[in-house]
Design a protein around this motif. Structure first.
Motif: not given
Length: 269
Positions: A181, A184-186, A188-189, A210-211, A244-245, A248
């Protein structure tokens, strides 16, 4: 957030179409055993869009991506990329769920190979390779073997290799699905930033709502087989200048996520 459409044809923005899908269906098998996996689908993707295809397993997301890549041909209808029939392996940079790198080559030589196929002169490859590795956050590891780096780093190499292709189209088939996870988030950014910097037209396949909403400037939800467009949603979120925060936390993000999630559930029912 702009208006929701279920027509499958994006509002014309005045920019050239990077991809056009016209009355496309894809069937497998023959006669009574034939199965229609996709269609009919009409879709226009404008230059510079980041379009995300999302839906349940078996809805035709990867089939549509392969049609755009030229790896498959429509059973009916027509697909064009920059006004011409897609050329397999040539018309786009490709990133798959598995990196598909050459393990006997170094990180740098995997990217070098893509640059050579793209026709870049040998004298220019090192600088271009290093610039691509820098863009995906891999400075200083060009000399390392593929088996010496993590799965997330391998996928970054795959993205760098795809960006080496002399094409304004980038196709990604669930490239982060096998990663943890946090990685994956990194990624995506990183991909979102690369998209904003390069302005490449991108088509991204995922199961994750979400993605889809975080990455996409536009999200397409496909129905269960045969896959048809159940939702066509422009996503009006900042592409630059926000963390990113912060993205979101925006009300528009929550609204888009709710809209897409509802459409995915309804389309799979």
């Amino acid at each position: 957030m702009t208006s929701t459409s279920t027509s499958g044809t994006a509002p014309t923005t005045g920019t050239a179409a990077a991809v056009e899908v016209e009355q496309v269906t894809r069937r497998y098998g023959r006669g009574d055993q034939a199965v229609t996996a996709l269609g009919p689908v009409d879709l226009r993707i404008d230059t510079g869009e980041f379009l995300v295809l999302v839906g349940a397993s078996g809805c035709g997301k990867s089939t549509l991506l392969r049609l755009i890549a030229g790896f498959e041909e429509p059973s009916t209808g027509r697909v064009t990329v920059a006004g011409a029939a897609p050329e397999p392996g040539r018309g786009a940079g490709l990133v798959f769920q598995q990196p598909r790198l050459l393990p006997w080559r170094t990180v740098g030589s995997n990217v070098d190979l893509a640059l050579r196929y793209a026709g870049l002169a040998a004298s220019e490859r090192v600088a271009r390779r290093d610039a691509l590795l820098h863009r995906v956050g891999l400075d200083g590891i060009a000399h390392r073997r593929i088996w010496e780096i993590s799965g997330g780093q391998q996928q970054r190499v795959a993205i760098a290799r795809a960006l080496a292709v002399d094409s304004q189209l980038l196709l990604l088939d669930e490239p982060f699905a096998a990663l943890d996870a946090l990685t994956r988030e990194r990624l995506q950014e990183d991909l979102r930033q690369v998209s904003a910097e390069t302005h490449r037209t991108s088509v991204f396949v995922t199961h994750s709502v979400d993605e889809a909403v975080f990455l996409g400037s536009r999200v397409i939800v496909l129905s269960k087989r045969p896959g048809q467009i159940a939702l066509d949603l422009p996503v009006d979120l900042p592409r630059t200048g926000a963390t990113p925060d912060e993205i979101r936390a925006l009300p528009a993000y929550a609204t888009a996520r709710s809209t897409v999630a509802h459409a995915v559930r309804a389309a799979a029912a």
